[in-house]
Motif scaffolding. Structure first.
Motif, PDB file in Angstrom:
ATOM      1  N   VAL A 330      18.657 -68.086 -27.528  1.00 38.78           N
ATOM      2  CA  VAL A 330      18.981 -66.868 -26.144  1.00 38.78           C
ATOM      3  C   VAL A 330      19.829 -68.562 -25.366  1.00 38.78           C
ATOM      4  N   LEU A 331      18.770 -68.731 -24.842  1.00 40.22           N
ATOM      5  CA  LEU A 331      18.992 -69.939 -23.851  1.00 40.22           C
ATOM      6  C   LEU A 331      20.578 -70.673 -24.040  1.00 40.22           C
ATOM      7  N   ARG A 332      20.702 -70.488 -25.565  1.00 39.56           N
ATOM      8  CA  ARG A 332      21.726 -71.534 -25.786  1.00 39.56           C
ATOM      9  C   ARG A 332      23.001 -70.738 -25.706  1.00 39.56           C
ATOM     10  N   GLY A 335      24.278 -64.657 -25.551  1.00 36.98           N
ATOM     11  CA  GLY A 335      24.837 -63.917 -26.239  1.00 36.98           C
ATOM     12  C   GLY A 335      25.765 -63.747 -27.520  1.00 36.98           C
ATOM     13  N   CYS A 336      26.539 -62.685 -28.116  1.00 33.28           N
ATOM     14  CA  CYS A 336      26.941 -62.698 -29.052  1.00 33.28           C
ATOM     15  C   CYS A 336      27.608 -64.155 -29.248  1.00 33.28           C
ATOM     16  N   ARG A 343      28.740 -59.520 -25.335  1.00 34.93           N
ATOM     17  CA  ARG A 343      27.209 -58.120 -25.552  1.00 34.93           C
ATOM     18  C   ARG A 343      25.789 -59.317 -26.032  1.00 34.93           C
ATOM     19  N   PRO A 344      25.387 -58.741 -24.929  1.00 38.65           N
ATOM     20  CA  PRO A 344      24.365 -59.302 -24.371  1.00 38.65           C
ATOM     21  C   PRO A 344      23.117 -59.939 -25.445  1.00 38.65           C
ATOM     22  N   LEU A 370      25.128 -63.215 -33.054  1.00 35.56           N
ATOM     23  CA  LEU A 370      25.671 -62.464 -33.399  1.00 35.56           C
ATOM     24  C   LEU A 370      25.684 -61.518 -33.143  1.00 35.56           C
ATOM     25  N   CYS A 371      26.116 -60.139 -32.113  1.00 37.24           N
ATOM     26  CA  CYS A 371      26.033 -58.549 -32.585  1.00 37.24           C
ATOM     27  C   CYS A 371      26.229 -57.854 -33.652  1.00 37.24           C
TER      28      CYS A 371
END
Length: 416
Positions: A330-332, A335-336, A343-344, A370-371
């Motif tokens: 998530v840090l990298r 989001g998608c 998208r978050p 990926l969303c």
């Protein structure tokens, strides 16, 4: 009664053989009105019969668990339809004579009867029998002009017409009665289809309906000019994403907060050739693409079989991209990571760049966020993803979109 019904059936059968095309337009309209009245009168007879059977306990005497279940089998109805028929028969039996007479005369339909009976019940509680009887007359007159939905809306202010001195207090009582009925009638039915799909039907109370709309409406909008999904398909995908969020949130009861567990059973040769289908523990067969897509963010229990069906290896259940690894992802990606998507992270799956079945590792350099929409898209298109020299994901478009296949990146989540 049986003789009368037999004669009525014969008369209707005669009408079926008549040539509607030969009628003048005014006669055609008159015939439609007559058929509608007959339909409502038959409904009154049918409900009276259902009520009598229910009162006698005939269904349970014949081994059924309820009259609704017996009707389902006898008349080949859906159980929800049968249940509502029994309820309406009881409602009509308890309703004022004017309501029953209106249905018998064919001047109202069964849905209008349902509304009138509920409204009159509320009026009776608020203002007594005399006012309730007056309300029946008004509502039946309105039913000649308005359908059930409009009639329900008008019925909320019926006391303004028949008893204005108690209208305000009754309006509050009616609101509470509506809330009570909504609570009583709320349900969701999940029917499993033969191919593993589910059919959802039900009625949500106002609070649940508001929550559902609030959750799925933002996710039901088209994602762009190339989004060819129907509105129903978009709502389906939005509901699936809400479920993924709930599963990923970790706040569901025990055994409810983990991602999907797949028991993937395939032959060894099929696995190595990447041709094997997957079988869930429910027995549902999935295509290799569906197995790979679901497995990207799931707990996996792989079972590899030899040529004779012998189990060669059963892997341990493993949670793939979770905990510190997911936080690092998530840090990298923020989001998608698909180009142009906003998208978050909480709406995203962790996708293995090299799938686990191909020997891909569960590591930061083999994962990308990926969303749901782009996760499906990547699995069903010629796009590919890789990490660039700086360790961030980049997506290579198909040749038909870009003959040079120049890598693209998501610029939406960039901080610098």
């Amino acid at each position: 009664m049986l003789e009368e019904l037999a004669q009525a059936e014969a008369a209707v059968a005669g009408c079926l053989g008549a040539s509607a095309w030969a009628l003048a337009e005014h006669d055609l309209v008159a015939a439609l009105d007559a058929a509608h009245r007959l339909e409502q009168r038959l409904a009154a007879v049918k409900l009276a019969l259902v009520r009598e059977l229910d009162g006698r306990g005939s269904a349970t005497a014949q081994g059924a668990s309820s009259t609704a279940v017996w009707l389902r089998e006898r008349l080949h109805l859906g159980v929800g339809v049968a249940r509502r028929m029994v309820e309406l028969a009881a409602t009509l039996d308890a309703a004022p004579a004017g309501v029953r007479d209106a249905l018998a005369a064919g001047s109202v339909d069964v849905e209008q009867v349902r509304v009138i009976a509920a409204t009159v019940e509320t009026v009776h509680s608020a203002a007594g029998t005399e006012v309730a009887d007056k309300a029946v007359g008004v509502l039946v007159d309105w039913a000649a002009q308005f359908d059930a939905t409009q009639l329900r809306r008008l019925g909320t202010r019926i006391l303004d017409h028949v008893a204005p001195d108690v209208a305000d207090a009754a309006a509050e009582a009616a609101l509470r009665a509506d809330e009570s009925r909504a609570t009583r009638d709320r349900h969701v039915t999940i029917s499993e289809q033969t191919d593993g799909r589910l059919r959802l039907t039900g009625i949500l109370d106002p609070e649940a309906a508001t929550l559902l709309r609030t959750a799925i409406d933002p996710l039901s909008a088209p994602t762009g000019p190339d989004d060819t999904r129907t509105s129903g398909q978009r709502r389906h995908d939005a509901l699936a994403e809400v479920c993924r969020l709930a599963l990923r949130g970790g706040e569901l009861p025990d055994h409810g907060g983990d991602p999907t567990q797949l028991a993937v059973t395939t032959s060894y040769d099929g696995l190595t050739r990447q041709l094997g289908t997957g079988a869930l523990d429910t027995g549902l067969q999935l295509t290799p693409e569906a197995v790979r897509r679901l497995a990207c963010d799931a707990a996996i229990l792989p079972a590899v079989l030899g040529g004779s069906g012998q189990t060669l290896d059963v892997g341990r259940q493993r949670r793939l991209v979770t905990g510190p690894l997911r936080r690092a992802l998530v840090l990298r990606d923020q989001g998608c990571a698909f180009p142009g998507c906003d998208r978050p992270p909480r709406w995203c799956d962790a996708h293995h760049i090299r799938h686990w079945a191909d020997g891909g590792a569960t590591s930061l350099d083999n994962a990308v966020l990926l969303c749901g929409h782009h996760h499906r898209h990547l699995h069903h298109s010629d796009w590919s993803v890789r990490l660039g020299g700086d360790g961030h994901p980049e997506f290579v478009p198909p040749t038909w979109l870009d003959p040079d296949r120049l890598p693209r990146r998501n610029q939406y989540h960039r901080r610098t």
